[in-house]
Every structure is written in structure tokens, then in C-alpha cells.
Write a protein that holds these residues in place. Structure first.
Motif: not given
Length: 287
Positions: A45-50, A74-78, A80-93
Motif C-alpha cells: 500500500i505504501l508503494t501504491l501511495l508513492v 526513487a531510491y530514497i522513496y523505496l 522510506v517505504v521499506w523502513v516504515i514497513s519494517l518498523c511499523a510491523l516490529s511489534p509482531h516480533l
């Protein structure tokens, strides 16, 4: 990632109502597969947003597009997308854990102990933690990006179809056909992709939020979540179909990918009357 690292384990859990294995391996798989599941959804969803923001800048704010529409950006956007995804879902770990349960089977009028089983479930320190995280996921990782995409594509549609720059079209119609029309086709494809993602994942996100606050986790909750998650996962199958039917460039590239090269000898008549034979590679659409 969904097909290889998530679906096999969770399919087994849905069918058997029991996690695959226990111990450290089971604990790791419980945390990791749930974490990967969330990352794939949020990164999509973040990739679609970008992409939506990028298209909006190029079409509606072209004055700043030169600075923001670059490979480096574009590299910066990518990233950012993956850093947000990795951090936002970290509570599952942290809060996704194995729960041991006693397995009991009924024999006539007796209950017989049948060993131990495992469940992959969330354990938060209190009820508010789970509710806050579910509300955060629904609001900031689904509703907010969808709202921004709806706004950007709405502005793009207004710019391209409802209120286009009439002066530019009249002054240079060839430029309009060469530049604007291809953009319109691309935007149509992206709007359909956006709508497919939003519609297919909406039931899962909404029911998850409702179940968290209404506390309606009855015996059928697991089956309901599995069905709604399957509807969301079907988005992975829908996207290639959308690209195939709506994107001419995609169709052409696929044809070229599967075409075979056939060597054909052509007799060429020269000006002196002599005949030469040369070999040409003719690409034919033969599957």
C-alpha cells in the motif's frame, strides 16, 4: 514473499487449528511469518501511495517534478517505504508468541489427554496495547494512504479529463497526443490497481478493527479471518490480470518475451541485375 514465507504455515494453522511445531523453531516461525505478512501488505500500500504521489507531482505540479522525479529520489522513496514497513510491523516480533495448550479427545463419556499443541497468538501486556496497535494499523497504514491516493488520483483525473489545459491542446495537438494521451492510459491502469487493492483489503482491515473493539472472537472468528485474508491475498492475482488487459506496453513486452526468432532467407535484386541472398531475423509472434 506471501506465497513462500507466509501462506504454507498459516494455511496449516487455519486447517489444523494448531501451529506447525513448538520450541525455538516454532517460536521463530510464529514471529517471522506474521511479521512478513504485515510487511508485504504495508509495503504494497505504501508503494501504491508513492506511485500516486509521483504521478500527481509529474502531472499536476510539474514545476517541482524535475527535482523530485529522479533516480536518486526513487531510491530514497523505496528506502522510506521499506523502513516504515519494517518498523511499523516490529511489534509482531515482540508480542507474537507461542501458546501451549492441552489437547483432549473424547472417548465415550471420558476425556483423554492427547498431548500438547501450540497456537501462534498475540500477547500484549494489557488490552489497550492490542486495541491501540490495531487502530494505528487501520488508521495510519490503511485509511490514511487510501485517502491520500483517492485525493491525488482525483486531482489527476480532474487535470486530465475534466478540466484539461485547453490552450496547450489547441496550440500543439500533436504534443498532446504524444505526451498526454499515454499518461492518461497509465493513470487509468494505476487507478484500477488502486481500487482493486482498496476494495479487496477493506473487509479484512475493517473486520479486524471491529473484532478487536467488539470482542466478538467466537468459534467462527478464525474461519472468518481466513476467508477475508484470502480475499485480500487475491489482490496478488488480480494485478497481473489488470496489467495484461489494460496496458498495451505490457502486452507487447509479454509477446516479445515469448516470441521465437525465425531465420528467413530473402532474395534481393540488385541494380546490376544480379541476385544476392541475405539472411534476416524476422520476429514472429509464435507461441
Amino acid at each position: 514473499m506471501i506465497a513462500s514465507l507466509n501462506m504454507p504455515f498459516h494455511l496449516h494453522f487455519i486447517v489444523m487449528n494448531e501451529w506447525l511445531t513448538g520450541g525455538k523453531t516454532g517460536e521463530f516461525l510464529c514471529k517471522f511469518t506474521t511479521y512478513i505478512q504485515g510487511i508485504t501488505i504495508v509495503s504494497s500500500i505504501l508503494t501504491l501511495l508513492v506511485i500516486a504521489i509521483d504521478r500527481y507531482i509529474v502531472i499536476c505540479s510539474h514545476k517541482i517534478a524535475g527535482k523530485l522525479h529522479t533516480k536518486k529520489a526513487a531510491y530514497i522513496y523505496l528506502a522510506v517505504v521499506w523502513v516504515i514497513s519494517l518498523c511499523a510491523l516490529s511489534p509482531h516480533l515482540v508480542f507474537q508468541c507461542l501458546d501451549t495448550r492441552v489437547k483432549v479427545r473424547k472417548f465415550k463419556s471420558f476425556l483423554i489427554l492427547d498431548g500438547f499443541g501450540y497456537l501462534c497468538v498475540e500477547f500484549y501486556p494489557n488490552d489497550y496495547g492490542s486495541k491501540l496497535y490495531t487502530a494505528f494499523t487501520y488508521g495510519f497504514l490503511y485509511i490514511l494512504p487510501v485517502a491520500i491516493m483517492a485525493y491525488t488520483y482525483g486531482r489527476i483525473a480532474h487535470r486530465l479529463w475534466i478540466h484539461p489545459p485547453i490552450g496547450d491542446i489547441l496550440e500543439n495537438p500533436l504534443h498532446h497526443q504524444r505526451v498526454v494521451l499515454p499518461k492518461e492510459k497509465i493513470i487509468k491502469v494505476m487507478i484500477v490497481v488502486f481500487l482493486a487493492f482498496t476494495i479487496l483489503w477493506l473487509p479484512f482491515f475493517t473486520f479486524s478493527l471491529y473484532a478487536e473493539f467488539a470482542e466478538t472472537k467466537d468459534a467462527t472468528f478464525r474461519i472468518k479471518m481466513a476467508v477475508l485474508k484470502l480475499i485480500g491475498y487475491s489482490n496478488c492475482c488480480v494485478n497481473p490480470i489488470i496489467y495484461t488487459f489494460l496496458n498495451k506496453n505490457f502486452q507487447r513486452e509479454v509477446l516479445q518475451l515469448f516470441c521465437k526468432n525465425r531465420v528467413t532467407k530473402i532474395r534481393v535484386q540488385t541494380t546490376a541485375g544480379s541476385t544476392n541472398t541475405r539472411t534476416e531475423m524476422i520476429r514472429k509472434s509464435k507461441f
